[in-house]
Design a protein around this motif. Structure first.
Motif, PDB file in Angstrom:
ATOM      1  N   UNK A  22       3.626  -4.119 -12.067  1.00  0.00           N
ATOM      2  CA  UNK A  22       2.789  -2.880 -13.036  1.00  0.00           C
ATOM      3  C   UNK A  22       4.271  -2.802 -12.885  1.00  0.00           C
ATOM      4  N   UNK A  23       4.838  -2.118 -13.877  1.00  0.00           N
ATOM      5  CA  UNK A  23       6.086  -1.036 -13.923  1.00  0.00           C
ATOM      6  C   UNK A  23       5.796   0.673 -14.270  1.00  0.00           C
ATOM      7  N   UNK A  77      -4.185 -11.813  -8.055  1.00  0.00           N
ATOM      8  CA  UNK A  77      -3.864 -12.131  -6.358  1.00  0.00           C
ATOM      9  C   UNK A  77      -2.731 -11.465  -5.982  1.00  0.00           C
ATOM     10  N   UNK A  78      -1.973 -10.546  -6.767  1.00  0.00           N
ATOM     11  CA  UNK A  78      -0.685 -10.197  -6.345  1.00  0.00           C
ATOM     12  C   UNK A  78      -0.926  -9.168  -7.004  1.00  0.00           C
ATOM     13  N   UNK A  79      -0.956  -7.755  -6.661  1.00  0.00           N
ATOM     14  CA  UNK A  79      -0.066  -7.006  -6.927  1.00  0.00           C
ATOM     15  C   UNK A  79       0.536  -5.808  -6.569  1.00  0.00           C
ATOM     16  N   UNK A  80       1.729  -5.365  -7.486  1.00  0.00           N
ATOM     17  CA  UNK A  80       3.190  -5.282  -6.668  1.00  0.00           C
ATOM     18  C   UNK A  80       3.117  -4.016  -8.274  1.00  0.00           C
ATOM     19  N   UNK A  81       4.048  -2.674  -7.699  1.00  0.00           N
ATOM     20  CA  UNK A  81       4.214  -1.639  -8.446  1.00  0.00           C
ATOM     21  C   UNK A  81       5.803  -1.899  -7.939  1.00  0.00           C
ATOM     22  N   UNK A  82       6.525  -0.841  -8.968  1.00  0.00           N
ATOM     23  CA  UNK A  82       8.145  -1.023  -8.538  1.00  0.00           C
ATOM     24  C   UNK A  82       7.885  -0.275  -6.985  1.00  0.00           C
ATOM     25  N   UNK A  83       7.143   0.434  -6.970  1.00  0.00           N
ATOM     26  CA  UNK A  83       7.420   1.154  -5.343  1.00  0.00           C
ATOM     27  C   UNK A  83       7.719   0.327  -4.126  1.00  0.00           C
ATOM     28  N   UNK A  84       6.262  -0.877  -4.943  1.00  0.00           N
ATOM     29  CA  UNK A  84       6.740  -2.332  -3.542  1.00  0.00           C
ATOM     30  C   UNK A  84       7.540  -3.139  -3.485  1.00  0.00           C
ATOM     31  N   UNK A  85       9.006  -3.009  -4.412  1.00  0.00           N
ATOM     32  CA  UNK A  85      10.266  -3.929  -4.636  1.00  0.00           C
ATOM     33  C   UNK A  85      11.101  -2.438  -4.053  1.00  0.00           C
TER      34      UNK A  85
END
Length: 397
Positions: free
Chosen positions: A195-196, A214-222
């Motif tokens: 989610x960006x 199952x996999x949830x990321x934000x730009x803060x996780x990259x």
């Protein structure tokens, strides 16, 4: 009675390069400005430095290959949903390039009629005329084109839909574009989502996890940790990054509070006054014509000295003049208002009409916005802003 209140000056500085001591350069630039302009430092003067030169000095850069590697490792590199990116060549296009390079397919969910910061894909009037409800209706690319055609951004001349699609496909990644405002919509296509969105990312993550992703990321996780020697930002990841070259990005700076504290220490020692300091990024304001909300960084200020913590504690002078002291004029009015200002406390203003209409924003957000408007983002060459009198009031001589 002193007639000058707050004074804001843009301060020129040398071109900052990786490895430079940004605190020393900023402090020296301000001391040079003191001398050149005959400025007399005062307690609670504020020095602000733009985040861009802090990140540049830190060498906080990464390549799209490093973005791709992190995305591939954290998502598996298959079909990945990308939710709610802003429409920006500078801010997001190069990040999307890196994401696409790390995936086999991207399902891109664009919010409409505008992105999070106010860039419009389509005008509200056209949405209403088409009978579309953006709060519930999900459109495919074919649906969008049928209803709205090919719309170019009024400022950039870009068709961002085509631009993003072509950018994804140029990396050898399949692209599917949909339009909607419920992040859970992506789970009809994939269980893996980045989610960006910037300021609503915590809610988007929560909704996705609750809906079974199952996999949830934000730009803060990259890029929240180094990848093959890359820059990183442990707190914000890719948030606040900008395009540096066609293959590299400049990340939001790290460890900004120590930078602000060092600037403050150097200038306070040199002047004998307490000089406050901060690092600032985007201002938090909305353009009334373009409807764009400027704040594409995760915060206005990622670091500041303790003296800048808090919110304004102000009386509304026009309220006093029109109400409490409506029968006074001239020196008597001035004296009455000065007495009331001197008597104010934080507790005395809470819920009181006399403070109604004063801005309850954090000082760092207000001052950072002032600095962003002062320095601009073009060729002014003033990445440092020096502010005097911000904390003065009507009683200060």
């Amino acid at each position: 009675m002193r007639t000058i209140g707050t004074v804001v000056r843009g301060v020129r500085a040398p071109i900052i390069r990786q490895g430079d001591n940004i605190a020393q350069i900023a402090a020296q630039s301000v001391m040079d400005a003191w001398k050149e302009a005959g400025i007399v430092p005062q307690n609670r003067d504020v020095v602000a430095v733009t985040e861009s030169v802090v990140a540049r000095a830190q060498g906080n850069y990464a390549t799209i290959d490093q973005v791709a590697q992190d995305v591939r490792q954290k998502t598996g590199g298959g079909t990945v949903g990308i939710a709610f990116p802003i429409l920006s060549r500078n801010r997001f296009s190069i990040l999307l390039k890196g994401m696409a390079k790390g995936c086999k397919k991207i399902v891109l969910l664009l919010s409409y009629p505008s992105d999070e910061v106010g860039n419009h894909l389509v005008d509200w009037d056209l949405v209403d005329a088409a009978g579309v409800n953006p709060y519930s209706d999900v459109l495919t690319l074919a649906d969008f084109r049928e209803k709205f055609g090919y719309i170019k951004h009024p400022f950039t001349g870009m068709d961002y839909i085509a631009f993003y699609q072509e950018l994804i496909e140029a990396q050898g990644c399949e692209a599917e574009i949909i339009f909607g405002n419920r992040v859970q919509t992506l789970l009809d296509y994939t269980d893996t989502v980045i989610t960006c969105d910037i300021h609503t990312r915590a809610r988007s993550k929560r909704l996705l996890k609750a809906a079974g992703a199952k996999v949830v990321l934000g730009m803060d996780d990259i890029l929240n940790a180094p990848v093959d020697g890359s820059g990183f930002n442990a707190e914000y990841g890719l948030l606040g990054s900008n395009k540096a070259t066609e293959e590299t990005i400049k990340l939001f700076p790290r460890d900004c509070t120590p930078v602000a504290e060092e600037i403050s220490a150097i200038l306070s020692k040199a002047s004998g006054k307490q000089i406050e300091a901060m690092v600032y990024g985007d201002g938090a304001f909305k353009d009334p014509v373009g409807k764009i909300w400027e704040l594409a960084d995760p915060v206005v200020s990622p670091g500041y000295t303790k003296g800048l913590i808090g919110t304004p504690n102000e009386l509304k002078l026009k309220y006093l003049a029109d109400n409490d002291f409506g029968d006074l004029t001239g020196d008597a009015l001035r004296a009455a208002i000065e007495d009331r200002i001197r008597a104010k406390t934080s507790d005395s203003l809470v819920g009181n009409m006399v403070s109604e209409g004063t801005t309850p924003r954090r000082l760092t957000d207000l001052i950072g916005s002032l600095c962003d408007l002062t320095s601009g983002s073009g060729d002014k060459g003033t990445p440092i802003v020096y502010i005097q009198g911000y904390f003065d009031n009507y009683t200060n001589e």
